[in-house]
Design a protein around this motif. Structure first.
Motif, mmCIF file in Angstrom:
data_model
loop_
_atom_site.group_PDB
_atom_site.id
_atom_site.type_symbol
_atom_site.label_atom_id
_atom_site.label_comp_id
_atom_site.label_asym_id
_atom_site.label_seq_id
_atom_site.Cartn_x
_atom_site.Cartn_y
_atom_site.Cartn_z
ATOM 1 N N THR A 43 67.467 3.358 90.998
ATOM 2 C CA THR A 43 66.717 4.620 91.063
ATOM 3 C C THR A 43 67.176 5.580 89.972
ATOM 4 O O THR A 43 66.377 6.361 89.448
ATOM 5 C CB THR A 43 66.944 5.287 92.434
ATOM 6 N N ILE A 47 66.076 7.732 85.222
ATOM 7 C CA ILE A 47 66.221 9.167 84.951
ATOM 8 C C ILE A 47 67.080 9.368 83.710
ATOM 9 O O ILE A 47 66.723 10.127 82.805
ATOM 10 C CB ILE A 47 66.848 9.893 86.169
ATOM 11 N N SER A 165 69.192 7.935 96.271
ATOM 12 C CA SER A 165 68.293 6.798 96.113
ATOM 13 C C SER A 165 67.509 6.566 97.387
ATOM 14 O O SER A 165 66.718 5.647 97.483
ATOM 15 C CB SER A 165 69.085 5.556 95.748
ATOM 16 N N ASN A 251 64.596 10.317 97.243
ATOM 17 C CA ASN A 251 63.687 9.185 97.062
ATOM 18 C C ASN A 251 62.946 8.946 98.377
ATOM 19 O O ASN A 251 63.175 7.977 99.072
ATOM 20 C CB ASN A 251 64.498 7.957 96.661
ATOM 21 N N LEU A 269 60.828 11.782 95.094
ATOM 22 C CA LEU A 269 60.619 10.741 94.086
ATOM 23 C C LEU A 269 59.991 9.535 94.782
ATOM 24 O O LEU A 269 60.278 9.274 95.939
ATOM 25 C CB LEU A 269 61.954 10.317 93.476
ATOM 26 N N MET A 272 60.522 4.835 91.758
ATOM 27 C CA MET A 272 61.280 5.142 90.543
ATOM 28 C C MET A 272 61.598 3.909 89.711
ATOM 29 O O MET A 272 61.657 3.957 88.501
ATOM 30 C CB MET A 272 62.596 5.814 90.917
ATOM 31 N N HIS A 273 61.864 2.796 90.369
ATOM 32 C CA HIS A 273 62.412 1.645 89.646
ATOM 33 C C HIS A 273 61.359 0.572 89.391
ATOM 34 O O HIS A 273 61.690 -0.493 88.878
ATOM 35 C CB HIS A 273 63.573 1.065 90.444
ATOM 36 N N GLN A 371 64.231 0.324 98.258
ATOM 37 C CA GLN A 371 63.780 -0.225 96.975
ATOM 38 C C GLN A 371 62.979 -1.504 97.185
ATOM 39 O O GLN A 371 61.920 -1.682 96.588
ATOM 40 C CB GLN A 371 64.983 -0.477 96.049
ATOM 41 N N THR A 448 53.922 10.920 88.284
ATOM 42 C CA THR A 448 54.791 9.906 88.886
ATOM 43 C C THR A 448 56.122 10.540 89.302
ATOM 44 O O THR A 448 56.465 11.648 88.870
ATOM 45 C CB THR A 448 55.095 8.772 87.901
ATOM 46 N N GLY A 449 56.868 9.825 90.115
ATOM 47 C CA GLY A 449 58.171 10.308 90.548
ATOM 48 C C GLY A 449 59.079 10.603 89.356
ATOM 49 O O GLY A 449 59.762 11.623 89.321
ATOM 50 N N LEU A 450 59.054 9.728 88.371
ATOM 51 C CA LEU A 450 59.924 9.908 87.198
ATOM 52 C C LEU A 450 59.507 11.156 86.407
ATOM 53 O O LEU A 450 60.358 11.947 85.992
ATOM 54 C CB LEU A 450 59.872 8.659 86.315
ATOM 55 N N ALA A 453 60.826 14.109 88.152
ATOM 56 C CA ALA A 453 62.274 14.257 87.980
ATOM 57 C C ALA A 453 62.586 14.892 86.621
ATOM 58 O O ALA A 453 63.435 15.780 86.519
ATOM 59 C CB ALA A 453 62.960 12.905 88.113
#
Ligand SMILES: *[C@@H]1O[C@H](CO)[C@@H](O)[C@H](O)[C@H]1NC(C)=O
Ligand SMILES: *[C@@H]1O[C@H](CO)[C@@H](O)[C@H](O)[C@H]1NC(C)=O
Ligand SMILES: *[C@@H]1O[C@H](CO)[C@@H](O)[C@H](O)[C@H]1NC(C)=O
Length: 521
Positions: A43, A47, A165, A251, A269, A272-273, A371, A448-450, A453
């Motif tokens: 996660t 960033i 996370s 997250n 978030l 993220m990954h 995740q 998006t979450g990213l 962030a």
């Protein structure tokens, strides 16, 4: 000519605008992502990478460096030796569902004290925090339960973001001022969901009170001591530093975590990954495509590990797999699995996101970590969830309720229940359809979450923190928050009125009696 001038003017205005948007150009950012867990780091890595690609100078302390030489603005301090610490603290204990949450939290804190010592003793990191000329515009630290690393904010006089996370635990919500009513919102470590029964509310209230007392009187003083040992004795008290946190990146997606009221500095978030699918290695591709009736993918993630689960459960799973019409691809951490059924293929490491993207994968049997669940949702693979630790049981219940999988309790499950569940999830199209709906819902977002962030990180750099967004819930004293003073005043007032009425009533009664006596005489 005028047109040209106007064009130039517009260009100038736009140029200035974009400059002011990029005011925090090339800030210096320190990130501490302490937890030696692959899924947690998955996660955080995006960033650090994205911030460095935006031209910021990023220094990251992490047990899982990205090691990408093209990221020239990213410096990584490797603390991978801390994986031993987490193993030394007995993962089997955390995993056991029979153990009460009040016995697990102190163990997680104990592990965090050791992690903090190990990180502060890292020579490279020591050079940074002992250098009086060192300056940062922003600090980002992982916040799981322990606030120790937040002390860096006071040390460098820089705004700080806490990032998790998964969701936040109760102490974190408390520090940033989120209402945490035990009547409705389940704690990350408690598996309650939706409308709580009386018994659940009773337990959740006890846990709420216990956790406040534990943090206040036991954990916080210890964390404060660890921070002082390395960062100096002139720091403010750690609990006060924690309340100064500028934002909390959690997250959380609103499906796996019940929606709850949160202050505006909590930034949710999602995904993220998740990366676009990559081509599979040839041997794995062959295994998947040669599965005539489809493939079951089985992995308990990077923390639980099939190695660590009770022998009884491992034997039961082998028995179950033997009875399935599908091939099973099992992420197993050893070379040999004695008694392995012939339709089972084991591999030590597997590219999970890419495997789940293959259409021949029918079911994902998972521990329900966040995740892994997000990967299943993004790749539209229905799940059979066998939760073990932390937030997994909560996730499992929510996935079950959303109709995208089935939840299995490893303490009481049977061979028949497992076989029936796996075949049901594989063959009944409703699970996949629900998964598709869920994915559409979660992907329907303005950014998006990213992106969120990054925007918030730069907002905090530009505005030097979020003091202007601080909720009064952060500073209010607990008895005022729960209106205990007002309720006490009510009780006193009502008691007073009732007493006065009783006195008055008795007085009138007695006078009437006296009068009657006089009359009858
Ligand atoms: C590194 O940061 C500088 C600005 O500080 C920027 O011009 C450059 O593109 C960045 N490099 C990378 C690889 O992100
Ligand atoms: C919290 O932040 C404010 C303003 O940024 C600062 O004046 C104060 O000293 C900080 N308190 C602690 C305990 O760090
Ligand atoms: C196991 O226990 C849960 C409740 O904790 C129950 O819902 C489930 O049906 C049980 N499963 C079996 C196979 O008994």
């Amino acid at each position: 000519m005028i047109r040209f001038l106007r064009k130039m003017y517009l260009l100038l205005v736009f140029g200035l605008l974009s400059l002011s948007v990029n005011e925090c150009y090339s800030a210096r950012i320190l990130c501490i992502f302490q937890m030696p867990a692959v899924s947690h780091q998955a996660t955080f890595q995006p960033i650090a990478r994205a911030l460095s690609l935006r031209g910021h100078e990023v220094i990251t302390v992490t047990p899982r460096p990205i090691n990408d030489p093209t990221l020239t603005n990213l410096t990584e301090i490797d603390t991978s030796h801390t994986y031993d610490i987490i193993n030394g603290h007995g993962f089997e204990f955390f995993m056991s569902k029979e153990k009460a949450v009040q016995t697990k939290i102190p163990k997680i804190f104990a592990m965090y004290y050791d992690l903090a010592h190990a990180i502060f003793q890292n020579e490279q990191f020591k050079k940074i925090y002992t250098n009086p000329d060192e300056k940062f515009d922003l600090i980002i630290v992982q916040i799981y339960v322990s606030p120790i690393m937040l002390a860096l904010s006071a040390k460098f006089n820089a705004p700080i973001i806490g990032v998790s996370s998964m969701g936040g635990w109760i102490g974190t919500h408390y520090a940033i001022g989120n209402p945490s009513l035990p009547s409705m919102y389940s704690e990350m470590f408690l598996p309650y969901n939706g409308e709580l029964s009386f018994y659940e509310r009773f337990k959740s209230t006890l846990y709420f009170i216990w956790s406040r007392l534990y943090v206040n009187f036991v954990a916080m003083p210890k964390c404060d001591k660890v921070a002082r040992k390395y960062l100096g004795n002139d720091l403010p008290y750690l609990a006060d530093i924690e309340r100064n946190i500028s934002a909390l990146f959690l997250n959380i997606n609103p499906i796996l975590y019940t929606p709850r009221p949160m202050v505006p500095t909590v930034v949710p978030l999602v995904f993220m990954h998740i990366q676009p699918p990559k081509p599979l290695p040839q041997d794995i591709k062959n295994e998947i495509e040669s599965a005539k009736n489809g493939l079951v993918y089985f992995s308990l993630g990077s923390n639980v590990k099939s190695m660590n689960i009770p022998q009884r459960v491992r034997n039961l799973l082998m028995d179950v797999f033997r009875g399935l019409p599908y091939k099973v691809l099992w992420k197993f951490e050893k070379e040999e699995l004695p008694g392995k059924p012939s339709n089972v293929v084991i591999k030590k490491w597997l590219p999970q996101q890419d495997i789940l993207a293959h259409p021949n994968v029918k079911v994902f049997i998972s521990q329900g970590g966040l995740q892994s669940s997000e990967e299943a949702i993004d790749r539209v693979v229905p799940m059979v969830v066998i939760p073990f630790i932390a937030d997994q049981e909560l996730n499992a219940k929510n996935l079950h309720e959303f109709g995208v999988g089935r939840h299995i309790d490893y303490l009481n499950t049977t061979k028949q229940e497992l076989i029936d569940s796996i075949i049901d999830v594989a063959e009944n199209p409703k699970y996949r359809e629900n998964m598709k709906k869920l994915r559409t819902l979660l992907r329907d977002e303005p950014m998006t979450g990213l992106e969120r962030a990054i925007w918030w990180s730069e907002y905090i750099i530009r505005n030097k923190g979020t003091r202007h967004l601080r909720s009064p819930t952060v500073d209010i004293v607990w008895y005022k928050y729960f209106l205990l003073d007002v309720i006490s005043a009510f009780i006193v007032l009502i008691t007073f009125i009732v007493l006065v009425y009783i006195k008055l009533f008795n007085f009138v009664k007695n006078t009437l009696k006296k009068k009657n006596k006089i009359k009858t005489k």
